[in-house]
Design a protein around this motif. Structure first.
Motif, PDB file in Angstrom:
ATOM      1  N   HIS A  51       0.810  -1.217   0.000  1.00 45.51           N
ATOM      2  CA  HIS A  51       0.000   0.000   0.000  1.00 45.51           C
ATOM      3  C   HIS A  51       0.846   1.271   0.000  1.00 45.51           C
ATOM      4  N   ALA A  52       2.148   1.133  -0.019  1.00 48.39           N
ATOM      5  CA  ALA A  52       3.019   2.313  -0.030  1.00 48.39           C
ATOM      6  C   ALA A  52       2.773   3.132  -1.298  1.00 48.39           C
ATOM      7  N   VAL A  53       2.782   4.452  -1.147  1.00 49.40           N
ATOM      8  CA  VAL A  53       2.542   5.352  -2.277  1.00 49.40           C
ATOM      9  C   VAL A  53       3.889   5.780  -2.856  1.00 49.40           C
ATOM     10  N   ASP A  54       4.236   5.175  -3.981  1.00 53.27           N
ATOM     11  CA  ASP A  54       5.458   5.528  -4.709  1.00 53.27           C
ATOM     12  C   ASP A  54       5.058   6.472  -5.838  1.00 53.27           C
ATOM     13  N   MET A 138     -10.394   8.240   5.924  1.00 50.80           N
ATOM     14  CA  MET A 138      -9.787   7.392   4.903  1.00 50.80           C
ATOM     15  C   MET A 138      -9.248   8.242   3.749  1.00 50.80           C
ATOM     16  N   PHE A 139     -10.052   9.193   3.301  1.00 48.10           N
ATOM     17  CA  PHE A 139      -9.647  10.047   2.188  1.00 48.10           C
ATOM     18  C   PHE A 139      -8.462  10.936   2.571  1.00 48.10           C
ATOM     19  N   GLN A 140      -8.534  11.536   3.758  1.00 49.22           N
ATOM     20  CA  GLN A 140      -7.450  12.437   4.162  1.00 49.22           C
ATOM     21  C   GLN A 140      -6.143  11.679   4.355  1.00 49.22           C
ATOM     22  N   GLU A 141      -6.231  10.456   4.869  1.00 50.09           N
ATOM     23  CA  GLU A 141      -5.013   9.667   5.046  1.00 50.09           C
ATOM     24  C   GLU A 141      -4.373   9.368   3.692  1.00 50.09           C
ATOM     25  N   PHE A 142      -5.202   9.078   2.692  1.00 51.64           N
ATOM     26  CA  PHE A 142      -4.657   8.857   1.359  1.00 51.64           C
ATOM     27  C   PHE A 142      -3.993  10.128   0.827  1.00 51.64           C
ATOM     28  N   VAL A 143      -4.663  11.258   0.984  1.00 53.41           N
ATOM     29  CA  VAL A 143      -4.086  12.523   0.526  1.00 53.41           C
ATOM     30  C   VAL A 143      -2.752  12.780   1.228  1.00 53.41           C
ATOM     31  N   ASN A 144      -2.717  12.568   2.538  1.00 51.50           N
ATOM     32  CA  ASN A 144      -1.482  12.779   3.290  1.00 51.50           C
ATOM     33  C   ASN A 144      -0.348  11.905   2.756  1.00 51.50           C
ATOM     34  N   ARG A 145      -0.640  10.639   2.525  1.00 51.15           N
ATOM     35  CA  ARG A 145       0.389   9.698   2.086  1.00 51.15           C
ATOM     36  C   ARG A 145       0.780   9.907   0.626  1.00 51.15           C
ATOM     37  N   SER A 146      -0.104  10.548  -0.146  1.00 58.04           N
ATOM     38  CA  SER A 146       0.237  10.815  -1.543  1.00 58.04           C
ATOM     39  C   SER A 146       1.332  11.866  -1.675  1.00 58.04           C
ATOM     40  N   GLY A 147       1.435  12.748  -0.661  1.00 61.94           N
ATOM     41  CA  GLY A 147       2.425  13.813  -0.706  1.00 61.94           C
ATOM     42  C   GLY A 147       2.053  14.962  -1.627  1.00 61.94           C
ATOM     43  N   LYS A 191     -17.270   2.887  -9.606  1.00 60.79           N
ATOM     44  CA  LYS A 191     -17.755   1.586 -10.076  1.00 60.79           C
ATOM     45  C   LYS A 191     -17.176   1.259 -11.446  1.00 60.79           C
ATOM     46  N   ALA A 192     -17.122   2.257 -12.330  1.00 58.76           N
ATOM     47  CA  ALA A 192     -16.584   2.030 -13.678  1.00 58.76           C
ATOM     48  C   ALA A 192     -15.120   1.617 -13.615  1.00 58.76           C
ATOM     49  N   ILE A 193     -14.354   2.259 -12.732  1.00 61.33           N
ATOM     50  CA  ILE A 193     -12.935   1.935 -12.595  1.00 61.33           C
ATOM     51  C   ILE A 193     -12.763   0.529 -12.035  1.00 61.33           C
ATOM     52  N   LEU A 194     -13.540   0.187 -11.005  1.00 58.33           N
ATOM     53  CA  LEU A 194     -13.422  -1.136 -10.397  1.00 58.33           C
ATOM     54  C   LEU A 194     -13.852  -2.237 -11.372  1.00 58.33           C
ATOM     55  N   ARG A 195     -14.918  -1.978 -12.149  1.00 59.24           N
ATOM     56  CA  ARG A 195     -15.393  -2.977 -13.107  1.00 59.24           C
ATOM     57  C   ARG A 195     -14.395  -3.196 -14.239  1.00 59.24           C
ATOM     58  N   ALA A 196     -13.644  -2.144 -14.588  1.00 62.12           N
ATOM     59  CA  ALA A 196     -12.698  -2.247 -15.698  1.00 62.12           C
ATOM     60  C   ALA A 196     -11.590  -3.246 -15.398  1.00 62.12           C
ATOM     61  N   GLY A 197     -11.286  -3.414 -14.102  1.00 61.71           N
ATOM     62  CA  GLY A 197     -10.279  -4.393 -13.720  1.00 61.71           C
ATOM     63  C   GLY A 197      -8.873  -4.039 -14.139  1.00 61.71           C
ATOM     64  N   ASP A 198      -8.608  -2.737 -14.345  1.00 65.47           N
ATOM     65  CA  ASP A 198      -7.261  -2.305 -14.715  1.00 65.47           C
ATOM     66  C   ASP A 198      -6.283  -2.582 -13.582  1.00 65.47           C
ATOM     67  N   ASP A 199      -5.006  -2.539 -13.906  1.00 63.41           N
ATOM     68  CA  ASP A 199      -3.961  -2.765 -12.903  1.00 63.41           C
ATOM     69  C   ASP A 199      -3.817  -1.503 -12.067  1.00 63.41           C
ATOM     70  N   MET A 200      -4.712  -1.330 -11.102  1.00 66.34           N
ATOM     71  CA  MET A 200      -4.693  -0.123 -10.293  1.00 66.34           C
ATOM     72  C   MET A 200      -3.967  -0.360  -8.974  1.00 66.34           C
ATOM     73  N   HIS A 201      -3.563   0.722  -8.342  1.00 64.52           N
ATOM     74  CA  HIS A 201      -2.830   0.619  -7.079  1.00 64.52           C
ATOM     75  C   HIS A 201      -3.739  -0.020  -6.025  1.00 64.52           C
ATOM     76  N   PRO A 202      -3.234  -1.015  -5.266  1.00 68.06           N
ATOM     77  CA  PRO A 202      -4.102  -1.724  -4.308  1.00 68.06           C
ATOM     78  C   PRO A 202      -4.647  -0.835  -3.196  1.00 68.06           C
ATOM     79  N   LEU A 203      -3.935   0.205  -2.805  1.00 67.50           N
ATOM     80  CA  LEU A 203      -4.459   1.098  -1.770  1.00 67.50           C
ATOM     81  C   LEU A 203      -5.671   1.856  -2.287  1.00 67.50           C
ATOM     82  N   LEU A 204      -5.555   2.409  -3.489  1.00 63.25           N
ATOM     83  CA  LEU A 204      -6.682   3.133  -4.077  1.00 63.25           C
ATOM     84  C   LEU A 204      -7.843   2.189  -4.340  1.00 63.25           C
ATOM     85  N   GLN A 205      -7.543   0.974  -4.768  1.00 61.95           N
ATOM     86  CA  GLN A 205      -8.596  -0.018  -5.008  1.00 61.95           C
ATOM     87  C   GLN A 205      -9.353  -0.327  -3.718  1.00 61.95           C
ATOM     88  N   ARG A 206      -8.632  -0.516  -2.615  1.00 59.83           N
ATOM     89  CA  ARG A 206      -9.261  -0.825  -1.331  1.00 59.83           C
ATOM     90  C   ARG A 206     -10.156   0.328  -0.872  1.00 59.83           C
TER      91      ARG A 206
END
Length: 334
Positions: A51-54, A138-147, A191-206
Motif C-alpha cells: 500500500h506504499a505510495v510511490d 480514509m480520504f485524508q489519510e490517502f491525501v497525506n500519504r500521496s504527498g 464503479k466504472a474503474i473497479l469494473r474495468a479491472g485495470d492494474d490499479m494501485h491496491p491502496l486506491l482499489q481498497r
C-alpha cells in the motif's frame, strides 16, 4: 466488520425489499449499518508495503474510465508525466470528495437536530454521518500519504461550504438532491474503474471498494427520503424544486469531476483540453448525461419532471431518458 474479516467489502443492498413502509426501510438500513460497516484504520492496512505510495509507480496512470485519462492529450504524454498527473488527479478528486462529505455530515447533523424522539430518520442519519466520518479519515489519510499539495474544490466551493449545510434545515428535499448530485458522480466513476479491472494501485482499489460498498446505502437513503417527502411539498415548492434540481446536478458534478483552476495549473492541462473534456465533446456530454439517469427517474416519479424542468435539463445538456430501475447500466441517453 474489521480488517481480520473478509478483505473485500460485501455487497450492501442499495434499497431494502419492496413493500416496506418508509420507517421500516430506514430501520433496515440502520441495521445494515450496524452489521456491515468499515473503519478507516482497522479495515485498511496503511503500513502494508503493497500500500506504499510511490510517486513513480506506473499504476497511477489514469484509466480510460477517467474522462481526463482517456483523452488523446493525456495518452500522448510521456509515461512519467502521466504518472505525475495521475497521482495528483487521484489525490485532488479524493480531497474534493472529502470536502463534499464534510458538508454532508454537517447537513445531516443540522437536519437531525430538530427531529422528534423515536425518529427512524434520526437513527439512520447518525449512522450515515458516522460512516461518512470514517470516509473523511480514509480520504485524508490517502491525501497525506500521496504527498500531493492539493486543495480540492474550487474557490466558489470553498466559499459556499459553510452555508450549504444550512439547506438541510431550511429546504431538506433540495439538500438531499444535492447529496445525490455529489454522490452519484463519484459512485458512477468508482464503479466504472473497479469494473474495468485495470492494474490499479491496491491502496486506491481498497479505498474505492469500501466507499462504493457503503455509498450504496447512503444513495439509497437519499432516494427514499425524496420519494417520501417530495410529494408532500406544496405545488409551488415542487415546481421551484423541479427547476433547481438539474442546476444542482450540473454544478456539483462539475465541482467534483472538473479540476479547479489551481489543479489545472498544477497538472498542466491546456485550456482547450479542459473545454473539450468538461463538457464540450460529444463523448464527455454523454458521460455527464449518463451520470444522472437514476436522478431523472427519481424526478419523474416524484412529480419533478414537468415541461419547464425538462427544458432546464436539456439546456444544461444533462437530459435523457430516465433509468428504468436503480443503478441501470448506462445506455444511450440522448
Amino acid at each position: 466488520m474489521t480488517a481480520t474479516q473478509e478483505h473485500r467489502p460485501q455487497t450492501i443492498p442499495a434499497t431494502p425489499t419492496d413493500g416496506m413502509t418508509y420507517e421500516e426501510t430506514l430501520r433496515t438500513l440502520s441495521e445494515a449499518s450496524v452489521h456491515q460497516h468499515f473503519d478507516a484504520f482497522l479495515d485498511i492496512d496503511w503500513d502494508d508495503p503493497d500500500h506504499a505510495v510511490d510517486p513513480t509507480d506506473v499504476r497511477w496512470v489514469l484509466p480510460v474510465a477517467d474522462v481526463l485519462g482517456r483523452t488523446e492529450w493525456y495518452r500522448s504524454l510521456p509515461v512519467a508525466e502521466q504518472v505525475r498527473i495521475g497521482l495528483y488527479r487521484q489525490a485532488n478528486v479524493t480531497k474534493v470528495g472529502l470536502q463534499f462529505e464534510q458538508i454532508l455530515i454537517s447537513g445531516l447533523m443540522n437536519y437531525a437536530f430538530g427531529l422528534k424522539n423515536g425518529s427512524a430518520e434520526f437513527r439512520y442519519a447518525t449512522h450515515e454521518a458516522t460512516e461518512e466520518c470514517h470516509h473523511t479519515q480514509m480520504f485524508q489519510e490517502f491525501v497525506n500519504r500521496s504527498g500531493q499539495k492539493v486543495k480540492g474544490g474550487s474557490l466558489l466551493f470553498h466559499l459556499l461550504a459553510p452555508v450549504l449545510p444550512l439547506a438541510a434545515k431550511v429546504v431538506p428535499v433540495a439538500f438531499f438532491f444535492g447529496v445525490l448530485a455529489g454522490e452519484e458522480p463519484i459512485d458512477h466513476v468508482q464503479k466504472a474503474i473497479l469494473r474495468a479491472g485495470d492494474d490499479m494501485h491496491p491502496l486506491l482499489q481498497r479505498i474505492m471498494q469500501i466507499h462504493v460498498a457503503e455509498e450504496a446505502r447512503h444513495i439509497g437513503f437519499a432516494h427514499q427520503y425524496i420519494e417520501n417527502h417530495a410529494p408532500q411539498l406544496r405545488r409551488i415548492d415542487r415546481f421551484a424544486l423541479s427547476l433547481i434540481v438539474p442546476v444542482l446536478m450540473k454544478w456539483l458534478a462539475t465541482e467534483i469531476l472538473r479540476p479547479s483552476k489551481r489543479a489545472q495549473r498544477a497538472m498542466g492541462i491546456p485550456d482547450d483540453v479542459m473545454k473539450e473534456v468538461y463538457w464540450e465533446s460529444p463523448e464527455s456530454q454523454k458521460f455527464l448525461r449518463d451520470l444522472f439517469g437514476d436522478v431523472r427517474m427519481l424526478a419523474a416519479t416524484t412529480g419533478l419532471m414537468n415541461p419547464a424542468a425538462r427544458r432546464v435539463w436539456k439546456a444544461l445538456d444533462i437530459d435523457g431518458r430516465p433509468s428504468r430501475f436503480r443503478s441501470e447500466p448506462a445506455s444511450a441517453a440522448s
